[in-house]
Design an enzyme around this catalytic site. Structure first.
Site, mmCIF file in Angstrom:
data_model
loop_
_atom_site.group_PDB
_atom_site.id
_atom_site.type_symbol
_atom_site.label_atom_id
_atom_site.label_comp_id
_atom_site.label_asym_id
_atom_site.label_seq_id
_atom_site.Cartn_x
_atom_site.Cartn_y
_atom_site.Cartn_z
ATOM 1 N N ASP A 72 0.833 -1.201 0.000
ATOM 2 C CA ASP A 72 0.000 0.000 0.000
ATOM 3 C C ASP A 72 0.869 1.253 0.000
ATOM 4 O O ASP A 72 2.012 1.243 0.452
ATOM 5 C CB ASP A 72 -0.960 0.015 1.198
ATOM 6 N N GLU A 138 0.057 -0.981 5.947
ATOM 7 C CA GLU A 138 1.130 -0.394 6.742
ATOM 8 C C GLU A 138 0.963 1.114 6.837
ATOM 9 O O GLU A 138 1.237 1.706 7.882
ATOM 10 C CB GLU A 138 2.489 -0.723 6.114
ATOM 11 N N GLU A 139 0.506 1.743 5.761
ATOM 12 C CA GLU A 139 0.357 3.193 5.754
ATOM 13 C C GLU A 139 -0.938 3.647 6.419
ATOM 14 O O GLU A 139 -1.124 4.850 6.637
ATOM 15 C CB GLU A 139 0.400 3.724 4.315
#
Length: 385
Positions: A72, A138-139
């Site tokens: 991502d 993750e973001e």
């Protein structure tokens, strides 16, 4: 154009063309899985909520080396400010690969995969096991991504020995910095209660801003610790303050403050909470506080992984690397508590999350060489054929 690119850059182009803004993976993991399966990796696609995760493993024995990362990316921002479209990767006249995710971190993923393809081709019967742990969360909130895969592995007692997270760790040249740890992150929402009223009659009101100001100043001035040889001193930062109705003649009834600690291994989250609340109590505030622990500090100070990474970087680039624990959090915070040695090694981080994100194309080729050399270094001690 892609026909003339190196295998690493060609794969990077394929990944970067997919607009995988958190938490949308945009089928990046399908593409990666299709490359790993012919190499003998067993694939487990683990979807949690809106998040796609992949655990892929080749081999059953230990030690287990894992490449970790995320597909991502953050939103591109104002499209009119991009020199080229953010999801149409291109290499400019200066040799920079431009696209959202070029540095953070699809470039690393491409370098990892090509390194593994080359390593397996040269050492099909390598000792130990290789793995990939990839997520599309993750973001974003990071609640259905790497942490869920780690929980899945822990439940069946599957242990990672060495983990390399491909976050952009480098400062000015690829490999000049390795992150061998990260500070913990503890956030809070503080609500200080008062009584709303007219500014002309302050004796009939109770201004929470006035009452909290001294406490906030003391929190900001507090020396929480001195840090240590691996970590800087713990820091306290206020990120948001809000109070009032927007009118100039109304005393606010509540004050909301958002703040964050980035803390070293010298303190625990519980100690920070206790010290903060004791300070607020000393100031006689009427308050509520909600804490959010985003990650504990972790450190891989020495050992096979750090030493192998150091040697690999020197062999490929001719330069020595530096160890660092600076920066924000990464998914390494979920993997390290299992007992794994964890390092972060990726491209230059100068333009991550910015408009016109870019990385030198040649840096990705060099990064792939470093990753492959790292595998050689690690498994040579395990009787690599």
């Amino acid at each position: 154009m892609t026909s003339s690119l190196s295998p690493t850059l060609k794969l990077a182009f394929e990944l970067l063309q997919r607009p995988s803004v958190t938490p949308d993976d945009a089928a990046c993991l399908e593409l990666i899985g299709a490359r790993l399966a012919p190499l003998g990796f067993k694939l487990e696609h683990l979807r949690c909520g809106e998040v796609d995760n992949l655990w892929a493993r080749r081999g059953e024995s230990s030690p287990l080396f894992c490449f970790a990362g995320h597909t991502d990316v953050v939103p591109p921002g104002p499209l009119q400010r991009w020199k080229t479209p953010p999801f149409e990767p291109s290499i400019d006249a200066e040799g920079y690969l431009r696209a959202r995710g070029a540095a953070d971190m699809k470039g690393s993923i491409a370098a990892m995969l090509i390194a593994v393809e080359n390593f397996v081709q040269n050492h099909p019967d390598h000792p130990g096991s290789l793995a990939f742990l990839l997520t599309s969360d993750e973001e974003g909130p990071a609640v259905n991504g790497t942490i869920k895969v780690v929980e899945h592995l822990e439940a069946r007692q599957e242990k990672i020995d060495w983990c390399l997270v491909g976050e952009p760790s480098s400062s000015s040249k690829v490999g000049d910095v390795i992150k061998n740890g990260r500070r913990g992150s503890l956030g809070a929402r503080l609500l200080v209660k008062g009584k709303q009223g007219h500014v002309a009659y302050p004796h009939l009101a109770d201004n929470p801003v006035h009452k909290a100001a001294a406490a906030l100043a003391e929190l900001a001035a507090e020396v929480w610790d001195e840090g240590n040889e691996f970590f800087p001193a713990t820091s306290f930062q206020i990120s948001n303050i809000h109070a009032g109705t927007g009118a100039t003649n109304v005393v606010p009834g509540e004050l909301e403050v958002l703040f964050n600690f980035r803390f070293s291994t010298e303190l625990t989250a519980e100690q920070l909470q206790q010290r903060t609340q004791a300070l607020l109590d000393r100031h006689g505030l009427n308050y509520e506080i909600q804490w959010t622990l985003s990650g504990l500090p972790f450190l891989t100070a020495a050992g096979a992984l750090v030493e192998a990474a150091d040697r690999a970087i020197y062999k490929v680039t001719g330069q020595k690397t530096q160890l660092s624990t600076s920066g924000g959090t990464s998914d390494g915070r979920f993997i390290a508590p299992t007992g794994a040695q964890v390092v972060e090694l990726g491209p230059v981080n100068a333009t991550i999350h910015q408009v016109n994100e870019r990385v030198l194309a040649e840096d990705l080729n060099q990064l792939s060489e470093i990753y492959e050399e790292l595998l050689q270094e690690l498994f040579s001690d395990c009787s690599l054929p």
